[in-house]
Scaffold this active site. Structure first.
Site, short mmCIF file in Angstrom:
data_model
loop_
_atom_site.label_atom_id
_atom_site.label_comp_id
_atom_site.label_asym_id
_atom_site.label_seq_id
_atom_site.Cartn_x
_atom_site.Cartn_y
_atom_site.Cartn_z
N PHE A 240 -1.35 -0.97 5.19
CA PHE A 240 -1.54 -2.32 4.81
C PHE A 240 -2.42 -2.60 4.69
O PHE A 240 -3.18 -3.96 4.55
CB PHE A 240 -0.22 -2.64 6.11
CG PHE A 240 -1.41 -3.53 7.54
CD1 PHE A 240 -2.95 -4.86 7.37
CD2 PHE A 240 -1.62 -2.05 8.38
CE1 PHE A 240 -3.66 -4.98 8.55
CE2 PHE A 240 -2.38 -2.47 9.91
CZ PHE A 240 -2.91 -3.81 9.79
N LYS A 241 -3.74 -2.33 5.15
CA LYS A 241 -4.95 -2.55 5.53
C LYS A 241 -5.73 -2.75 3.49
O LYS A 241 -6.45 -4.01 3.41
CB LYS A 241 -6.18 -1.52 6.08
CG LYS A 241 -5.92 -1.68 7.74
CD LYS A 241 -5.95 -2.12 8.34
CE LYS A 241 -6.00 -1.88 9.50
NZ LYS A 241 -6.60 -1.55 10.96
#
Length: 480
Positions: A116-117
């Protein structure tokens, strides 16, 4: 829109100033002077933008509320360059998948590093390149990672003009896949540093260097950790996108459960809720390193020592001190900067903890700000991975399993309304934590073709003790 520090520095700063700065000069974290308020008609406009034009234009619309020092056409072009099907593998960018009735996974792991980063880091890389070119300057990014931040930052910044990356990570504490993603990069502007210790040691090094204002200025040090407001702002967008996909009208509310270590991901949800997004509850899911769960249950924020920080099968959450938590506490305290500074400097330094259990504001964490919390263990992760695969033919990673387990606990306990959608934020693809997936399911997770054999590639990494002087010398040498 101007920005201020959680510790009292009220010098008005614009977005592009704090984009390149990271921590405020007083050691605090930046927040907008006030959150833009989204009324019903404005929310409907955002829904229409999302439904008709897609994620990139939704990002532009939300970011425009906070950024007034980049021309609108340029900001829109940056958003459209960032959020593409080519980069994220799907035109929806963050599609929802329904599991149990009204329980959804929001897919945030379709980017280049499968975590998700990437949602924020890809934008940050393009913003950095744009602003540095506009200023004719260079930037040395210095960060710490417990797993996914490092690779997301390096993949976003590799080859970017005017940018070097110095990324610290705890030696031997990441999965083999995570280490290989970072250490196999041979780009000249990427520098990996494995620190003897745990994530908090890396995080403390980042703060120590950032607080040395002379060194920071001389070597143009910036950060991509979630202490950087731009990164957190980018994450706000997917809360809106998840809400629009899970609801048919603005009269509906949703809940979000967020696997949490450093509090950046769920803090973005807090910002979205403060803006007026109809979020009922924000549920913080921790692993055995339950610093945040302990606070939301008891009012005590207790930093763990290195020896008390557990090495777990959801390693990106093996965090003993949540660096973004200060932003929420600042809001919880009615934006009392003096009290916030006392808690995060004097109290933590003196006692290793602070206690708000007897403070009248503590009850506001749940009643006013909507926070709940829960904890998941290794056994819980295995069970959740197994049951989700058995019941839904969906394979999830260990951190997402923590989130799903806690979400189901909260639902079972009746702490949220069952007819309200529950969105669990997915954090990574299972391949990043293959050993635990094999333990749970007896089979290897799917591996994207581009990552075949990555663990066997040559590695470029420097091992170093947790020593600020050595780290500064290394940075200075590479910048010479």
């Amino acid at each position: 829109m101007n920005y201020l520090s959680t510790r009292g520095d009220n010098m008005p700063r614009k977005f592009c100033e704090i984009l390149l700065e990271g921590l405020a000069p007083d050691g605090g974290l930046y927040l907008p002077q006030s959150y833009p308020h989204i009324n019903d008609s404005a929310l409907q406009k955002l829904r229409d933008i999302h439904d008709k034009h897609g994620y990139a234009d939704l990002a532009f619309a939300i970011l425009s509320l906070y950024i007034d020092d980049i021309p609108a056409a340029d900001l829109q072009a940056i958003c459209r360059k960032t959020y593409t099907q080519e980069v994220f593998g799907t035109k929806d960018i963050v599609p929802l998948k329904e599991l149990d009735d009204k329980v959804y996974l929001e897919a945030l792991s379709n980017g280049p590093t499968l975590a998700f980063k990437d949602m924020a880091m890809q934008l940050l890389g393009n913003l950095f390149e744009y602003e540095l070119a506009r200023r004719h300057e260079e930037l040395n990014i210095f960060g710490a990672t417990s797993g996914d931040t490092g690779s997301a930052a390096e993949y976003a910044m590799r080859g970017k003009r005017g940018v070097r990356v110095f990324m610290t990570s705890p030696q031997g504490r990441m999965s083999a896949f995570q280490q290989a993603q970072m250490f196999s990069l041979m780009d000249a502007n990427i520098h990996n540093i494995a620190i003897e210790g745990v994530f908090v040691d890396c995080q403390d090094l980042v703060k120590a260097v950032s607080n040395d204002l002379e060194f920071k200025k001389k070597y143009k040090i910036g950060t991509v950790n979630s202490i950087n407001w731009a990164r957190l702002l980018a994450q706000v967008v997917y809360y809106f996108a998840g809400y629009f996909q899970a609801t048919g009208s603005n009269a509906e509310k949703v809940n979000f459960t967020v696997p949490s270590g450093n509090f950046g991901n769920v803090c973005a949800g807090h910002v979205a809720r403060m803006m007026g997004l109809p979020i009922d509850k924000l549920i913080v899911a921790t692993n055995e390193n339950d610093v945040l769960d302990e606070f939301f249950r008891t009012g005590v924020y207790r930093v763990r020592a290195t020896k008390d920080t557990h090495e777990t099968s959801s390693p990106s959450m093996d965090i003993s001190k949540a660096s973004n938590f200060e932003r929420f506490v600042f809001d919880l305290l009615g934006r009392d900067a003096a009290k916030t500074k006392d808690l995060f400097t004097t109290q933590l330094a003196k006692n290793g903890q602070f206690d708000l259990s007897q403070d009248a504001v503590f009850k506001d964490a749940a009643s006013k700000f909507g926070f709940l919390s829960g904890k998941s263990t290794h056994a819980d992760r295995l069970n959740t991975i197994r049951s989700t695969y058995k019941d839904h033919a969906v394979m999830i990673d260990t951190h997402t399993a923590d989130g799903l387990k806690v979400a189901r606990d909260v639902l079972k306990a009746g702490k949220v309304k069952k007819d309200t959608a529950m969105i669990v934020l997915e954090t990574a693809l299972p391949i990043k934590f293959a050993a635990t997936i094999v333990e749970a399911l007896g089979t290897e997770p799917d591996r994207p073709a581009k990552f075949e054999g990555i663990e066997a590639l040559p590695k470029r990494v420097v091992n170093m003790p947790a020593d600020v002087a050595q780290l500064k010398a290394f940075i200075a040498k590479q910048c010479a």
